[in-house]
Structures are given as structure tokens and as C-alpha cells.
Enzyme design. Structure first.
Site, PDB file in Angstrom:
ATOM      1  N   SER A 326       0.797  -1.233   0.000  1.00  0.00           N
ATOM      2  CA  SER A 326       0.000   0.000   0.000  1.00  0.00           C
ATOM      3  C   SER A 326       0.823   1.274   0.000  1.00  0.00           C
ATOM      4  O   SER A 326       0.277   2.356  -0.198  1.00  0.00           O
ATOM      5  CB  SER A 326      -0.912   0.016   1.221  1.00  0.00           C
ATOM      6  OG  SER A 326      -1.729  -1.119   1.195  1.00  0.00           O
ATOM      7  N   ASP A 365     -10.964  -6.404  -0.870  1.00  0.00           N
ATOM      8  CA  ASP A 365     -10.365  -5.336  -0.073  1.00  0.00           C
ATOM      9  C   ASP A 365      -9.855  -5.978   1.208  1.00  0.00           C
ATOM     10  O   ASP A 365     -10.347  -7.027   1.624  1.00  0.00           O
ATOM     11  CB  ASP A 365     -11.400  -4.269   0.260  1.00  0.00           C
ATOM     12  CG  ASP A 365     -10.770  -3.000   0.768  1.00  0.00           C
ATOM     13  OD1 ASP A 365     -10.728  -2.032  -0.009  1.00  0.00           O
ATOM     14  OD2 ASP A 365     -10.293  -2.988   1.929  1.00  0.00           O
ATOM     15  N   HIS A 371     -15.421  -0.232   2.881  1.00  0.00           N
ATOM     16  CA  HIS A 371     -15.267   1.075   3.513  1.00  0.00           C
ATOM     17  C   HIS A 371     -16.445   1.993   3.237  1.00  0.00           C
ATOM     18  O   HIS A 371     -16.460   3.135   3.655  1.00  0.00           O
ATOM     19  CB  HIS A 371     -14.003   1.769   3.004  1.00  0.00           C
ATOM     20  CG  HIS A 371     -12.738   1.078   3.390  1.00  0.00           C
ATOM     21  ND1 HIS A 371     -12.160   0.086   2.623  1.00  0.00           N
ATOM     22  CD2 HIS A 371     -11.943   1.220   4.475  1.00  0.00           C
ATOM     23  CE1 HIS A 371     -11.060  -0.341   3.202  1.00  0.00           C
ATOM     24  NE2 HIS A 371     -10.899   0.322   4.342  1.00  0.00           N
ATOM     25  N   CYS A 384      -7.839   2.127   1.456  1.00  0.00           N
ATOM     26  CA  CYS A 384      -8.892   1.341   0.812  1.00  0.00           C
ATOM     27  C   CYS A 384      -8.377   0.760  -0.509  1.00  0.00           C
ATOM     28  O   CYS A 384      -7.914   1.476  -1.389  1.00  0.00           O
ATOM     29  CB  CYS A 384     -10.102   2.234   0.537  1.00  0.00           C
ATOM     30  SG  CYS A 384     -11.314   1.468  -0.543  1.00  0.00           S
TER      31      CYS A 384
END
Lengths: 637, 375
Positions: A326, A365, A371, A384
Site C-alpha cells: 500500500s 479489499d 469502507h 482502501c
């Protein structure tokens, strides 16, 4: 003979040939006359001179090896120096009976098998009248014993030798590197006469990258010796030129903080000052002691290091290639904004999964329940995945890659340390070329969250973070800040290299991404808030990341505890601080560390705390640096 | 008939009347034997009375002379038929060396054939001049521009491959061998001058393309004292050896430079220095006379050859031989850069002896297979 040859004009050909034949005889004679003239000059005219020289071919040319440059950190802490030891050398031509001499010597001092075999190897390809070392690092007692018995051993000498030493052991070893004995391959690459009398050469790290500068230039002494080879006087000498001392941008104390913060974890920490590209810390753990390698490591220790599961010899900071996970998201978000694919306030719905049209596969996810409605800020703050699947899908892999290239993805940073590897940012063309396959849309999705083919190195990630934090200003990372002339003390700074900046479409876009990164740390729902944001006394921008470990060795033995640990995800964290005017950009990777927020972020925080809080308070004026240098020079160990 | 022919009249009469069952040319044989014997003496001294080494060299000489006499039996027409294939095979082997060759001392020169290692560039020292001679002899001389161009291609193909190994010294010598054939074929002086001029003009380019160690050798030649520890050491010590020899030399086994190991490579490339130290200028003059005798005899063989092919081959081979002599001695006395060329038939080592005796075998074959008819 064939028919058409009959029309040849034989008479003319013969005549032509004869003229040429006479010419060649005349030229040959002329050349021989040149040789004879030269010989007359050497053997008659200059005979006296050469006869004298030959008579005294007791005169002897000896190399004076240069002193290798020292390495200091930015504050003058000594990181690599040379300390004197004694070596025992033998000049083969002066020894009457080599076997006997070796036999007798081994009764005075210990000479083991490896010493002997190395000596014999050298003996075979030695230049006449050059001394060959048989033992290095003699103890005081051994020196004394040889000195007392010296008359018994013509051709045997004690020579002072400087040996590289790293006073802080493993500290920063993956940046500094080490020297070791010159091997055959390296001999091909160097000017051998410049290494006459030098047995060591930089093997890795800064020691290798700056070999030319650190080494210096060999000197020569013409000496008169007596019949047994003892030096009587120096006739003429050209002193050696010592190598330059290096002043690093690295901060040894910060390095120590980073290495200690890593604890027993495997991984890497790289910190860069984005204003000038100065590498402040370059840590890869676990470390090893470079001093083991200098005079030759013994087989057993080497095997242990090599075969260790923790791979201490592996330079994770420069050569470790990890999926960014991420941590790629801020860059992706900026790509979306700058290329006009997303708007910061238009939310995407996140049900916890994403599906491509005409494809049944659900791309999940990390948060199962989703989310909900996610705008750009939330997408970064809460990391996210679905938002970035969608963003990546709209962008396409090639636009994405081309946007990320200027940040350093896919390329070496070009830092001045030996051994850096490039990361990888895939494009459809790349896949066709290397795999012979077309690019699939699903691969774009996972590239959007930093998985799949994408790979980064910790150094590159710290650099990329710095570029992002400073609004596209690209300073090439560098670790040597200045060269110091070892004789005069004169300091030549090396100026930082600024590359053309990343083109900015709208500065506001950058600001939004950086603000989101700040909120990752300081907003209560941010992924790094609990770990480091709650009590941070200055503003940090950051992004957590988790990289899946997909390469599990098939043949690894089953050992529940260990396998479990090694299968855990890698934890990543990138950060910069202070947000308004960044002074430091950090990338942390903890192998099998689990979540980026809880494991990697605190390590980055410790590094930044030390650099921004403790270090600022310290006095690092030139004077202080000098003092430290002198002190360490006096007590080398 | 030219002056040259008439002056050689007696000699040619003599050899023409000689029935020669062994196909051996006695004057050449005599010269080569003198060199071989000299070599044994010099080696005995320079190797520090090493009998083993002498035996090895004696065996090499014996085998090489057997090879020479064997080659002398082959009629030049057979050589002419084979030369194209030998040349093509040589080029293929050179490519193979670059692709699969063994690396020795930083250069790929050897091809490992399992049992033994083979150096194709050595074979090309003979094949290139013979190939050029074959090509040019098919048509009337002097060659026209197109033929010269193709001949140059024939020379440059292997030369480039060898230079790439990298073995610049050998490449230049082979280029020289091919050039001699062109020279004997009668290309114009103007062309010769422009080739030499072009070579000189290419020097800066060559300098740029050279490896560091090659540049170092050139620099060292200009100023050996600049690098007394490295490349200059050879030349300094070699000059001391030669100069200290004086007019009469220090006497056999008395050369202190060579006996005391100061002189590097004293049995191989620098053996001339050891010779000059022990036998002095007088000894050297005798040695040079022997070489000159061989060269003149070789040129005579070429002049008396009966067809264009053999004439060009003989001329090319003998001048190549002279080039080796000149380049080696020139290097040892500090006139030329240090290139790894042994002194023909004196230096220790087998490869060069085989190549040189083979070329003399061919010369003898050319000379002894003439039809005994007046021209």
C-alpha cells in the site's frame, strides 16, 4: 595452369617481382642496420653506464604503497581506518634454500597451511626481487623473536603494513562495505603497478565504489641493498600519494538508532534528506562484522554467515526487492489527480470487493465489510484497496508506469554505493518482452495496490518518498559529501546533483496527497495513528504498507513456529517530516513483520525523532567534528 | 633479366643441378640448425642450467624439424588446392574462439579441443598470406583496384577477429604478412605510401580503441622510467643487460643480469637481451648475419619460384619471418612497444617454433619441386 593464365605477361611479372624482392632485401638490411646502430649505442657508447648499473644491480626498486583514505561520518566519527601491523616477507631470490628457511621459520612463529599455500601461489608468479608476505599480523612477541634471529635468515624481512579496520564493527556495514585481498578477477581490472605493495581492495559498498579515490597512488623508492638484500640507503624516492578521506552524509549515530530500532527483525531502514539527497541512514539488518573479511575470513565463519537463514550478507537496503504494497497508494492517488482520472471529492463505493466486467473473480479489499463511500483522502488514510483497483483500472498499466518512473520506480537511484539493484515497474511492453505474454486487466488492479510484478528497493522507496514530499524536486541520493586531502586537510565538497524535477500539473493535487499522508499518521482513523501519531511532537506524513510473501521455498523443512513466522507479510512504512518543510524521508521494511502500522512505523518514528529532536540540540560544529576525529585516531579500538 | 637474377646466377645453377630426394634446401636447413643450436646454448644459460627445460625444447625442435621436412614433401600445387579451405576453416575457428574460447591472461586466444588447446590465430599466420597469394595469382599482376580491395578484405577479416580476442600484436603481424604478399604482387608505390599514411592517420583512433594495458606499453616505450615497477621494468632491465654486455659480452653463463634473475622473461620474449649480455655486440652481429642469410636465401627461393602463387607465398612467408625477428629485437632494445613476439627459433616455447618451421617447410617444398627446366 588454366587457359586464361597463358595471356599473362610472365616477363613483366618476373621483372616486377624481382624489383620488389631487391627492395625487400634492401629494407631488411636497412632495418638490421638500425638495430645494429641502437646496439652500438647501448653496448659501446653507453656501455660504461650500463655496466655500472649492472654491477650495482644491487639497486633495487621498491614500491611504497599509499595509505588508504579514511572514512568519516558527517560529524567526523571515524568509520574506517588503518592500523599498523607487522608482516613477515621473503624475497625468494635472496634465499638460498627456501624449504629449509620455511622449516626454520615455522619453528619460531606459527605458519599454517593456508599461509604456505598462498605464499607458494604468489611465488610462482612473482616479479624478480619482490618480497612476498608469508605471515600477516605478527604479534609483538613474534616480531621480537624474528628480530633476534634475523641474521640467520637472509632475504627474510619484517615489514610494517597497514590493515583496514572498522572500529564500529557491523555498524553501517551494508553502506560502508569492506576491503579484502585482491583476487585474480580484480587484478585484470586494476593497474597492477599502482597496487604494488597493496594487498587489499574495496570489495563492496563505499569501499568499492570509491576504490580509485580511497586507494591513492603508489610511490617508488630506489634503494641500495647489500648482497643479502638488506637495505643500505635510499637513492631516490617518489613518495606515495595517500587516498582521499571520505566524509559521508551518513550519520553514524542515527545509523545506530536505526539498527537498534530494528532489533532482531530482518529488514532495512533508509533515511534521506530530500533537500539535497544526502543519505542519512542506510541500514540492513542483521549486520555482520566487516573486520572478519579484511585479512581473509576462515571457511567455517564464512559458511555460517552464508548459510544463515537471516542472510546477514544480503544487502536489503540496496538489493532487497520487495513489493511496495500500500505504500504505492499516495503515488497512485497523485497519478489519478494529475492525469485527471479522479477528483478528490468524488467518492467511490467500496463494498469490500471489486469485479472487472465479464470476469467472475472478486478482487478483495483488506476490509471484508468494505469502507462504504470513499473519497481520495479516506482512500489513503484508511488504505482502501477498492478505490485504487478502480483508479488503476481507469488509468491502465502503461500510464500508471510512466507517471511513476520519474519518482524513481523501475530505476536505480544512482547513489554512490556499489551494488544497488533497480526495482521493477511493469508495463505491457515489459511483459511481452520478458514473458512473451499479453498484459491482463487483473494485473493492473493488483499493481494499483503495489502487489504483483511491482518491486521496489528500500533506497529507492526513501528516494521516491522524498521526491513526493518535496513537490517533485529530485535530488540524486548520495552518501559521500566531501573528499578530504589526507596531507593538507583541504576539504573538497561534492555538490549534490539535482535532476530535472517531476513535472507538476497542479500543485494543489500534491498538497491533497501530502495532507492525506499527514492524516494517515495524525487523524485518529489513520493506519499509523495508534502506532506513532498519537504523541508525535511534529507533523509526519506517512503511509503504511503490507506486502504478501508469496515465495515460500518448497523444500523448506516443516517447522511450525518458524514457517509461520517466515510466511508472515512484510511490513512497510514510508514517511517524511516535518510535513511543511521536509528534512527527512524514511522508508522502513521489516521482513515478515506483519502490519506496516504496528511494526515498521515505530522504527521510522525513532529515526525521525532522533534526527529532528535530539540531533538538532547537539552541537556539530566543525570544531567538534575535528575533536572527535582526533580522539578516535588516537585510540583506534 | 634483371641485375638481381644475374647476380644470383651461380647459386641457382648449383641448386638446380642438385638432385634432391629429401626436398630439403641445404642453405636454409643450415641456417635454421645454427639457430636451433644457438637456442640450446642460450637457454641453458638463461634458464639457470635447467637440463629439463633444455630437453623439452630439444624435443620440440626435433618434432618441428620433422614437421618441416614432411611439409617439404608436399607439392605446392596440393597446397594451392587446399589453401582456400584452410583459410575458411581458420576464420570459422576464430569465430569459435570468440564464442567459446578459453580465457588465458585476460584474452581469449585458445580453443579447447578436449585433449589439447589450440590457437587458431597461429594457423592464420600461414593461411592468410597463402590465401592472398592464391587469390591474386589467379589473375595477371599487378592486381587492379577491385582485386586489391578483395585481398584487403581477405586479410582484414581474420585480423579483426584476432584483434577482438584481444591480441593486437598477432593481428598486426598477420596484417603485415598479408600486406607483404600484396607488396610482392606489385601494387603501386603510391598505394603503399597511402596505406602507410592511412595507418599513421589511424593512430589516434587506434589509441582511443586500445586497452589500458596497451596504451601503457606505448607510453612506457616513450619513457620507461615513468613506470619502473610495472611495464617499464622489463625495458630498463633489458637495456641494462644488453648495454652491460659491451663489445665482447660477459661470456657464456656469466651474464649477471640473466643469471641473477633481474631480467624478466629471459628465456622467452626477452632472450635476446640474455644473448646480448653474454655474447656482446660481436655475438649479436653473428646472430643477425645468420638471420639475414636466411632471409636472403628465402628471397632467392621466391625469386626462383616458377609460378606466381609460389613466388608470392615464398616472398610473403620469408618477410613475415623477418618481421618477427625485427619486432622482437626492436622491442627488447627499446625501439618498439612490448608485444608478445618471441625471437624466432631462439625463444623457449613450442607454438612459434612450429609455425616458423612449417613456413620453412613450405619454402623448401616450393624450391625443391621446381621443374628442372630453364625458364
Amino acid at each position: 595452369m588454366r587457359a586464361h593464365l597463358t595471356i599473362k605477361d610472365h616477363f613483366r611479372e618476373t621483372k616486377l617481382f624481382n624489383v620488389r624482392a631487391i627492395t625487400s632485401v634492401v629494407v631488411s638490411i636497412a632495418l638490421i642496420v638500425v638495430i645494429v646502430a641502437r646496439l652500438v649505442y647501448l653496448q659501446i657508447v653507453d656501455h660504461e653506464l650500463y655496466a655500472t648499473l649492472s654491477e650495482d644491480n644491487r639497486f633495487h626498486i621498491r614500491a611504497i604503497p599509499p595509505t588508504r583514505g579514511l572514512i568519516y561520518d558527517r560529524n567526523g566519527i571515524l568509520l574506517a581506518h588503518n592500523f599498523p601491523t607487522y608482516a613477515l616477507e621473503i624475497t625468494p631470490e635472496r634465499v638460498k634454500n627456501m624449504d629449509e628457511t620455511l622449516q626454520d621459520l615455522s619453528q619460531l612463529i606459527t605458519i599454517d597451511e593456508s599461509d604456505l599455500s598462498r605464499f607458494k601461489r604468489e611465488l610462482k608468479r612473482n616479479r624478480p626481487f619482490k618480497a612476498i608476505p608469508i605471515r600477516t599480523r605478527l604479534s609483538d612477541e613474534e616480531v621480537a623473536r624474528i628480530a633476534v634471529n634475523r641474521h640467520r635468515f637472509p632475504g627474510v624481512d619484517i615489514a610494517a603494513e597497514l590493515i583496514r579496520h572498522y572500529p564500529h564493527g557491523g555498524l553501517g556495514v551494508h553502506a560502508i562495505g569492506y576491503v579484502g585481498r585482491i583476487n585474480e578477477k580484480e587484478k585484470q581490472l586494476i593497474d597492477e603497478s599502482d597496487y604494488d605493495g597493496t594487498d587489499y581492495i574495496g570489495k563492496t559498498g563505499i569501499e568499492k565504489y570509491y576504490e580509485d579515490i580511497l586507494h591513492g597512488h603508489v610511490g617508488v623508492a630506489q634503494e641500495e641493498t647489500n648482497a643479502t638484500g638488506r637495505r643500505l640507503r635510499v637513492i631516490e624516492q617518489v613518495p606515495s600519494e595517500p587516498g582521499y578521506n571520505l566524509r559521508l552524509t551518513l550519520d553514524a549515530k542515527l545509523q545506530q538508532v536505526a539498527e537498534e530500532a530494528m532489533g532482531d527483525h530482518r529488514g532495512a531502514v533508509v533515511a534521506i534528506d530530500p533537500n539535497n539527497g544526502n543519505i542519512l541512514t542506510l541500514a540492513s539488518t542483521p549486520v555482520y562484522d566487516p573486520n572478519l573479511f579484511v585479512t581473509g575470513i576462515d571457511r567455517k565463519t564464512y559458511q555460517e554467515l552464508r548459510n544463515s537463514e537471516d542472510l546477514p550478507l544480503f544487502n536489503r537496503a540496496l538489493r532487497g526487492r520487495y513489493p511496495p504494497g500500500s505504500t504505492i497508494k499516495p503515488f497512485m492517488a497523485l497519478a489519478g489527480l494529475e492525469l485527471g482520472v479522479v477528483e478528490s471529492d468524488v467518492p467511490t463505493h467500496c463494498p469490500g470487493w471489486y469485479r472487472l466486467q465479464g470476469d467472475k473473480h472478486r478482487y478483495r479489499d483488506w476490509k471484508k465489510q468494505g469502507h462504504g463511500a470513499v473519497d481520495l483522502d479516506t482512500a489513503i488514510v484508511q488504505s482502501c484497496d477498492v478505490y485504487f483497483y478502480d483508479l488503476a483500472h481507469t488509468l491502465g498499466i502503461d500510464r500508471m508506469a510512466h507517471f511513476l518512473f520519474p519518482f524513481g520506480f523501475n530505476y536505480k537511484t544512482g547513489a554512490d554505493i556499489f551494488g544497488e539493484l533497480a526495482g521493477l515497474m511493469p508495463t505491457s511492453q515489459w511483459k511481452r518482452k520478458t514473458r512473451g505474454q499479453p498484459w491482463y486487466a487483473g494485473e493492473t488492479l493488483i499493481a494499483g495496490i503495489g502487489q504483483g510484478y511491482t518491486l521496489i528497493t528500500p533506497l529507492q522507496m526513501a528516494h521516491s518518498t522524498g521526491v513526493l514530499a518535496s513537490y517533485g524536486k529530485r535530488m540524486q541520493p548520495r552518501i559521500v559529501g566531501a573528499l578530504e586531502n589526507a596531507n593538507s586537510g583541504e576539504i573538497k565538497p561534492i555538490f549534490p546533483i539535482e535532476e530535472s524535477p517531476v513535472p507538476i500539473h497542479d500543485k494543489e493535487n500534491w498538497h491533497k496527497v501530502l495532507t492525506a499522508m499527514e492524516r494517515v499518521v495524525h487523524y485518529w482513523r489513520g493506519t499509523a495513528y495508534r502506532a506513532i501519531g498519537k504523541d508525535a511532537p511534529y507533523k509526519i506524513g506517512g503511509k503504511t504498507g503490507t506486502a504478501q510473501v508469496f515465495s515460500v521455498k518448497q523444500d523448506e523443512e516443516y517447522d511450525e513456529e518458524k514457517v509461520d513466522e517466515r510466511l508472515r507479510d512484510h511490513a512497510l512504512f514510508i514517511a517524511f517530516a516535518p510535513v511543511d518543510a521536509p528534512k527527512i524521508a524514511v522508508a522502513v521494511i521489516v521482513e515478515n513483520g506483519g502490519h506496516g502500522g504496528s511494526t515498521a512505523a515505530p522504527i521510522a518514528r525513532k529515526v525521525m525523532d532522533y534526527y529532528l529532536l535530539d540531533l538538532e540540540k547537539m552541537d556539530f560544529s566543525q570544531q567538534n567534528a575535528q575533536k572527535t576525529a582526533e580522539k578516535t585516531a588516537k585510540n583506534p579500538s | 633479366m634483371s641485375i638481381f637474377d644475374s647476380s644470383l646466377g651461380d647459386f641457382s645453377q648449383a641448386s638446380r643441378t642438385q638432385p634432391n630426394a629429401w626436398h630439403v634446401d641445404l642453405p636454409l636447413m643450415l641456417g635454421l640448425l645454427i639457430l636451433a643450436v644457438t637456442s640450446m646454448f642460450v637457454l641453458y644459460s638463461s634458464s639457470g642450467q635447467n637440463i629439463d627445460l633444455m630437453w623439452r625444447q630439444a624435443i620440440r625442435f626435433a618434432l618441428a624439424f620433422v614437421l618441416m621436412v614432411t611439409l617439404a614433401q608436399i607439392h605446392p600445387d596440393i597446397l594451392k588446392r587446399w589453401v582456400l579451405w584452410v583459410y575458411v576453416a581458420g576464420v570459422i575457428l576464430l569465430i569459435a574462439v570468440i564464442l567459446f574460447g578459453d580465457v588465458g591472461k585476460g584474452a581469449q586466444r585458445w580453443l579447447n579441443l578436449g585433449l589439447f588447446r589450440f590457437q587458431p590465430s597461429e594457423m592464420m599466420k600461414l593461411a592468410v598470406p597463402m590465401m592472398v597469394a592464391w587469390y591474386l595469382s589467379e589473375h595477371s599482376l599487378p592486381p587492379d583496384g577491385k582485386r586489391i580491395f578483395i585481398a584487403v578484405l581477405i586479410i582484414l577479416t581474420p585480423v579483426m577477429l584476432i584483434a577482438k580476442q584481444p591480441d593486437l600484436g598477432t593481428a598486426l603481424l598477420i596484417a603485415g604478412a598479408g600486406f607483404f604478399v600484396l607488396f610482392f604482387a606489385g601494387i603501386r608505390w603510391r598505394l603503399i605510401v597511402s596505406i602507410v599514411g592511412l595507418g599513421a592517420a589511424c593512430a589516434p583512433v587506434a589509441w582511443y580503441l586500445m586497452h589500458d594495458y596497451q596504451r601503457q606499453r606505448v607510453l612506457t616505450l616513450l619513457n620507461p622510467e615513468s613506470d619502473p615497477l610495472g611495464a617499464g621494468y622489463h625495458i630498463i632491465q633489458s637495456k641494462i643487460a644488453i648495454g652491460s654486455g659491451g663489445l665482447f659480452g660477459k661470456g657464456w653463463l656469466n651474464g649477471s643480469q640473466s643469471q641473477l634473475n633481474f631480467l624478466p622473461e629471459r628465456s622467452t620474449d626477452f632472450i635476446f637481451a640474455a644473448f646480448a649480455e653474454e655474447f656482446g655486440l660481436l655475438g649479436v652481429l653473428i646472430l643477425l648475419t645468420v638471420y639475414l642469410f636466411i632471409v636472403v636465401r628465402g628471397i632467392m627461393v621466391a625469386a626462383q619460384a616458377q609460378d606466381t602463387f609460389t613466388r608470392l607465398v615464398a616472398g610473403g612467408l620469408i618477410m613475415t619471418f623477418f618481421t618477427y625477428v625485427f619486432v622482437n629485437i626492436g622491442m627488447v632494445i627499446g625501439l618498439l612497444p612490448v608485444v608478445g613476439v618471441p625471437l624466432p627459433l631462439i625463444s623457449y616455447g613450442g607454438t612459434s617454433i612450429v609455425t616458423i618451421t612449417a613456413s620453412f617447410g613450405i619454402l623448401m617444398a616450393i624450391h625443391t619441386n621446381r621443374k628442372l627446366l630453364p625458364r
